[in-house]
Write a protein that holds these residues in place. Structure first.
Motif, PDB file in Angstrom:
ATOM      1  N   LEU A  64       0.828  -1.206   0.000  1.00 38.04           N
ATOM      2  CA  LEU A  64       0.000   0.000   0.000  1.00 38.04           C
ATOM      3  C   LEU A  64       0.862   1.254   0.000  1.00 38.04           C
ATOM      4  CD1 LEU A  64      -2.874  -0.924   2.489  1.00 38.04           C
ATOM      5  CD2 LEU A  64      -2.987  -0.785   0.002  1.00 38.04           C
ATOM      6  N   LYS A  65       1.954   1.217   0.779  1.00 40.48           N
ATOM      7  CA  LYS A  65       2.846   2.372   0.834  1.00 40.48           C
ATOM      8  C   LYS A  65       3.503   2.619  -0.515  1.00 40.48           C
ATOM      9  CE  LYS A  65       3.468   4.614   3.735  1.00 40.48           C
ATOM     10  NZ  LYS A  65       2.867   5.927   4.076  1.00 40.48           N
ATOM     11  N   VAL A  66       3.886   1.534  -1.195  1.00 40.16           N
ATOM     12  CA  VAL A  66       4.467   1.669  -2.537  1.00 40.16           C
ATOM     13  C   VAL A  66       3.449   2.279  -3.495  1.00 40.16           C
ATOM     14  CG1 VAL A  66       5.316   0.391  -4.542  1.00 40.16           C
ATOM     15  CG2 VAL A  66       6.146  -0.185  -2.258  1.00 40.16           C
ATOM     16  N   LYS A  67       2.196   1.769  -3.425  1.00 40.25           N
ATOM     17  CA  LYS A  67       1.139   2.324  -4.277  1.00 40.25           C
ATOM     18  C   LYS A  67       0.908   3.802  -3.972  1.00 40.25           C
ATOM     19  CE  LYS A  67      -1.782  -1.633  -5.446  1.00 40.25           C
ATOM     20  NZ  LYS A  67      -3.157  -2.179  -5.383  1.00 40.25           N
ATOM     21  N   GLU A  68       0.932   4.126  -2.669  1.00 37.35           N
ATOM     22  CA  GLU A  68       0.712   5.510  -2.267  1.00 37.35           C
ATOM     23  C   GLU A  68       1.808   6.420  -2.818  1.00 37.35           C
ATOM     24  OE1 GLU A  68       0.231   8.109   1.868  1.00 37.35           O
ATOM     25  OE2 GLU A  68       0.237   5.927   1.932  1.00 37.35           O
ATOM     26  N   LEU A  69       3.051   5.984  -2.715  1.00 40.00           N
ATOM     27  CA  LEU A  69       4.174   6.792  -3.209  1.00 40.00           C
ATOM     28  C   LEU A  69       4.125   6.915  -4.729  1.00 40.00           C
ATOM     29  CD1 LEU A  69       7.052   5.430  -0.931  1.00 40.00           C
ATOM     30  CD2 LEU A  69       5.896   7.645  -0.771  1.00 40.00           C
ATOM     31  N   GLU A  70       3.788   5.812  -5.404  1.00 38.97           N
ATOM     32  CA  GLU A  70       3.671   5.866  -6.863  1.00 38.97           C
ATOM     33  C   GLU A  70       2.542   6.803  -7.275  1.00 38.97           C
ATOM     34  OE1 GLU A  70       5.247   1.351  -8.001  1.00 38.97           O
ATOM     35  OE2 GLU A  70       3.101   1.800  -7.951  1.00 38.97           O
ATOM     36  N   GLY A  71       1.419   6.736  -6.529  1.00 41.02           N
ATOM     37  CA  GLY A  71       0.288   7.612  -6.819  1.00 41.02           C
ATOM     38  C   GLY A  71       0.640   9.072  -6.597  1.00 41.02           C
ATOM     39  N   ARG A  72       1.348   9.357  -5.517  1.00 39.21           N
ATOM     40  CA  ARG A  72       1.769  10.731  -5.235  1.00 39.21           C
ATOM     41  C   ARG A  72       2.655  11.269  -6.359  1.00 39.21           C
ATOM     42  NH1 ARG A  72       1.345  13.161  -0.349  1.00 39.21           N
ATOM     43  NH2 ARG A  72       0.265  11.990   1.297  1.00 39.21           N
ATOM     44  N   ASP A  73       3.548  10.402  -6.854  1.00 32.69           N
ATOM     45  CA  ASP A  73       4.441  10.812  -7.942  1.00 32.69           C
ATOM     46  C   ASP A  73       3.648  11.168  -9.193  1.00 32.69           C
ATOM     47  OD1 ASP A  73       7.223  11.010  -9.059  1.00 32.69           O
ATOM     48  OD2 ASP A  73       6.454   9.433 -10.380  1.00 32.69           O
ATOM     49  N   LYS A  74       2.638  10.331  -9.528  1.00 30.07           N
ATOM     50  CA  LYS A  74       1.792  10.625 -10.693  1.00 30.07           C
ATOM     51  C   LYS A  74       1.074  11.963 -10.540  1.00 30.07           C
ATOM     52  CE  LYS A  74       0.689   5.854 -12.033  1.00 30.07           C
ATOM     53  NZ  LYS A  74      -0.438   4.886 -12.177  1.00 30.07           N
ATOM     54  N   ILE A  75       0.527  12.182  -9.337  1.00 37.68           N
ATOM     55  CA  ILE A  75      -0.231  13.417  -9.089  1.00 37.68           C
ATOM     56  C   ILE A  75       0.676  14.633  -9.148  1.00 37.68           C
ATOM     57  CG2 ILE A  75      -1.603  14.667  -7.378  1.00 37.68           C
ATOM     58  CD1 ILE A  75      -2.540  11.849  -6.393  1.00 37.68           C
ATOM     59  N   LEU A  76       1.867  14.527  -8.562  1.00 39.20           N
ATOM     60  CA  LEU A  76       2.814  15.649  -8.584  1.00 39.20           C
ATOM     61  C   LEU A  76       3.243  15.959 -10.020  1.00 39.20           C
ATOM     62  CD1 LEU A  76       5.006  14.810  -5.469  1.00 39.20           C
ATOM     63  CD2 LEU A  76       3.430  16.746  -5.734  1.00 39.20           C
ATOM     64  N   GLN A  77       3.436  14.919 -10.823  1.00 35.75           N
ATOM     65  CA  GLN A  77       3.772  15.131 -12.233  1.00 35.75           C
ATOM     66  C   GLN A  77       2.644  15.860 -12.950  1.00 35.75           C
ATOM     67  OE1 GLN A  77       6.653  14.541 -13.836  1.00 35.75           O
ATOM     68  NE2 GLN A  77       7.560  13.810 -11.907  1.00 35.75           N
ATOM     69  N   SER A  78       1.416  15.493 -12.604  1.00 37.71           N
ATOM     70  CA  SER A  78       0.257  16.158 -13.208  1.00 37.71           C
ATOM     71  C   SER A  78       0.168  17.614 -12.780  1.00 37.71           C
ATOM     72  CB  SER A  78      -1.026  15.420 -12.808  1.00 37.71           C
ATOM     73  OG  SER A  78      -2.167  16.078 -13.305  1.00 37.71           O
ATOM     74  N   LEU A  79       0.497  17.888 -11.515  1.00 38.10           N
ATOM     75  CA  LEU A  79       0.436  19.264 -11.012  1.00 38.10           C
ATOM     76  C   LEU A  79       1.504  20.148 -11.640  1.00 38.10           C
ATOM     77  CD1 LEU A  79      -0.197  18.559  -7.219  1.00 38.10           C
ATOM     78  CD2 LEU A  79      -1.815  19.565  -8.833  1.00 38.10           C
ATOM     79  N   LEU A  80       2.598  19.524 -12.078  1.00 36.70           N
ATOM     80  CA  LEU A  80       3.686  20.292 -12.688  1.00 36.70           C
ATOM     81  C   LEU A  80       3.421  20.623 -14.149  1.00 36.70           C
ATOM     82  CD1 LEU A  80       6.777  18.429 -11.153  1.00 36.70           C
ATOM     83  CD2 LEU A  80       5.955  20.728 -10.593  1.00 36.70           C
ATOM     84  N   THR A  81       2.385  20.010 -14.702  1.00 35.76           N
ATOM     85  CA  THR A  81       2.020  20.290 -16.101  1.00 35.76           C
ATOM     86  C   THR A  81       0.659  20.981 -16.147  1.00 35.76           C
ATOM     87  OG1 THR A  81       1.007  18.101 -16.307  1.00 35.76           O
ATOM     88  CG2 THR A  81       3.317  18.308 -16.936  1.00 35.76           C
ATOM     89  N   ILE A  82       0.328  21.490 -17.281  1.00 32.54           N
ATOM     90  CA  ILE A  82      -0.963  22.168 -17.443  1.00 32.54           C
ATOM     91  C   ILE A  82      -2.025  21.123 -17.736  1.00 32.54           C
ATOM     92  CG2 ILE A  82      -2.270  23.859 -18.773  1.00 32.54           C
ATOM     93  CD1 ILE A  82       0.361  25.268 -19.377  1.00 32.54           C
ATOM     94  N   ASN A  83      -2.921  20.921 -16.793  1.00 36.90           N
ATOM     95  CA  ASN A  83      -3.990  19.937 -16.943  1.00 36.90           C
ATOM     96  C   ASN A  83      -5.315  20.539 -16.494  1.00 36.90           C
ATOM     97  OD1 ASN A  83      -2.832  17.314 -17.860  1.00 36.90           O
ATOM     98  ND2 ASN A  83      -1.555  17.592 -16.050  1.00 36.90           N
ATOM     99  N   ASP A  84      -6.382  20.009 -17.060  1.00 36.19           N
ATOM    100  CA  ASP A  84      -7.705  20.427 -16.634  1.00 36.19           C
ATOM    101  C   ASP A  84      -7.925  19.980 -15.193  1.00 36.19           C
ATOM    102  OD1 ASP A  84     -10.525  21.374 -17.577  1.00 36.19           O
ATOM    103  OD2 ASP A  84     -10.872  19.463 -16.542  1.00 36.19           O
ATOM    104  N   ILE A  85      -8.603  20.813 -14.386  1.00 40.40           N
ATOM    105  CA  ILE A  85      -8.835  20.504 -12.975  1.00 40.40           C
ATOM    106  C   ILE A  85      -9.559  19.170 -12.802  1.00 40.40           C
ATOM    107  CG2 ILE A  85     -10.946  21.886 -13.009  1.00 40.40           C
ATOM    108  CD1 ILE A  85      -8.647  21.313  -9.975  1.00 40.40           C
ATOM    109  N   ASP A  86     -10.505  18.893 -13.693  1.00 38.02           N
ATOM    110  CA  ASP A  86     -11.258  17.638 -13.603  1.00 38.02           C
ATOM    111  C   ASP A  86     -10.344  16.432 -13.774  1.00 38.02           C
ATOM    112  OD1 ASP A  86     -13.495  19.136 -13.257  1.00 38.02           O
ATOM    113  OD2 ASP A  86     -14.266  18.890 -15.286  1.00 38.02           O
ATOM    114  N   ASP A  87      -9.389  16.547 -14.701  1.00 34.91           N
ATOM    115  CA  ASP A  87      -8.460  15.442 -14.937  1.00 34.91           C
ATOM    116  C   ASP A  87      -7.566  15.205 -13.719  1.00 34.91           C
ATOM    117  OD1 ASP A  87      -9.479  15.113 -17.475  1.00 34.91           O
ATOM    118  OD2 ASP A  87      -7.949  16.365 -18.434  1.00 34.91           O
TER     119      ASP A  87
END
Length: 264
Positions: free
Chosen positions: A92-115
């Protein structure tokens, strides 16, 4: 030993076979030989008694060994459960860290808020397996929060509820103080709706930007404190996305105000 005046072969055989007689002696007997036989009989008796004691001791040790094996099996099972539990937490911790990385990558790019919000909920749903998980965003004009993105569990799979998000009605903005000290799930400022539904507020500094609804009403599974902790962690990432959205949304008004201040 058995002494008889008259020889009775059947009696002798029966006594010896039943183990009750060491030796059958007929009259007349020799005194010295009798002493020897008595001595041997005593020695035989001691051997028999020693054998009984050894058998009893072996039996007792076997019982102790059996009990020890049972306890060992229990300890092995308990240790195995502990290891499996630790392994699942690690996964679960690995999944959480991987998920956080995906989200942070998304926040660093221009994305629609819904996405971005859908990605956050997808990660949460994959980790915590809630029946429903929805992000509400504050609508300051209406003074309420409206559902912005959602995920639902169906046949053990996460499904984006983008087309069904309207079924979740607007809810009041949580009147919570992020500086209050609390315990248990209140540590994460969770607003309890019922036994299976909770709102985890999304805070940015001292402002409530929205909330994450976690719901297990369909399965009736109790939500644990560890799950509140996970959701609260992702709520901080949702706060970044929603805050950026509000800033971008208010840019025209801010530009007009700046122009007014500059006299243009």
């Amino acid at each position: 030993m058995l002494f008889r005046s008259f020889a009775d072969v059947d009696v002798a055989i029966s006594a010896i076979n039943e183990g009750e007689v060491y030796k059958f002696i007929e009259k007349p007997w020799d005194g010295e030989q009798l002493k020897v036989q008595i001595k041997r009989a005593l020695e035989f008796y001691e051997v028999v008694e020693e054998r009984k004691e050894l058998l009893d001791k072996v039996k007792e040790q076997n019982e102790e060994l059996k009990e020890w094996n049972v306890n060992l099996e229990k300890k092995v099972e308990e240790k195995t459960e502990e290891l499996m539990s630790a392994y699942k937490k690690l996964q679960l911790k690995v999944k959480e860290l991987e998920g956080r990385d995906k989200i942070l990558q998304s926040l660093l790019t221009i994305n629609d808020i819904d996405d971005t919000l859908s990605l956050i909920l997808e990660v949460i749903s994959d980790i915590a397996k809630f029946d429903d998980v929805v992000i509400y965003v504050v609508n300051k004009e209406k003074g309420k929060m409206t559902a912005k993105a959602g995920y639902s569990r169906d046949n053990s799979k996460s499904i984006n509820m983008a087309d069904k998000i309207s079924k979740f009605p607007s809810v009041p903005i949580p009147a919570l103080n992020p500086d209050e000290e609390s315990s248990d799930y209140d540590e994460y400022q969770v607003d309890r709706i019922n036994d299976y539904s909770y709102l985890v507020p999304i805070w940015k500094e001292r402002n409530c930007l929205g909330a994450i609804l976690i719901d297990n009403a369909r399965t009736g599974r109790i939500i644990g404190e560890e799950e509140f902790k996970i959701v609260a962690g992702f709520a901080s990432l949702a706060a970044l996305a929603i805050n950026d959205y509000f800033v971008t949304y208010n840019l025209p008004d801010m530009e007009d105000r700046i122009n007014e201040m500059l006299g243009e």
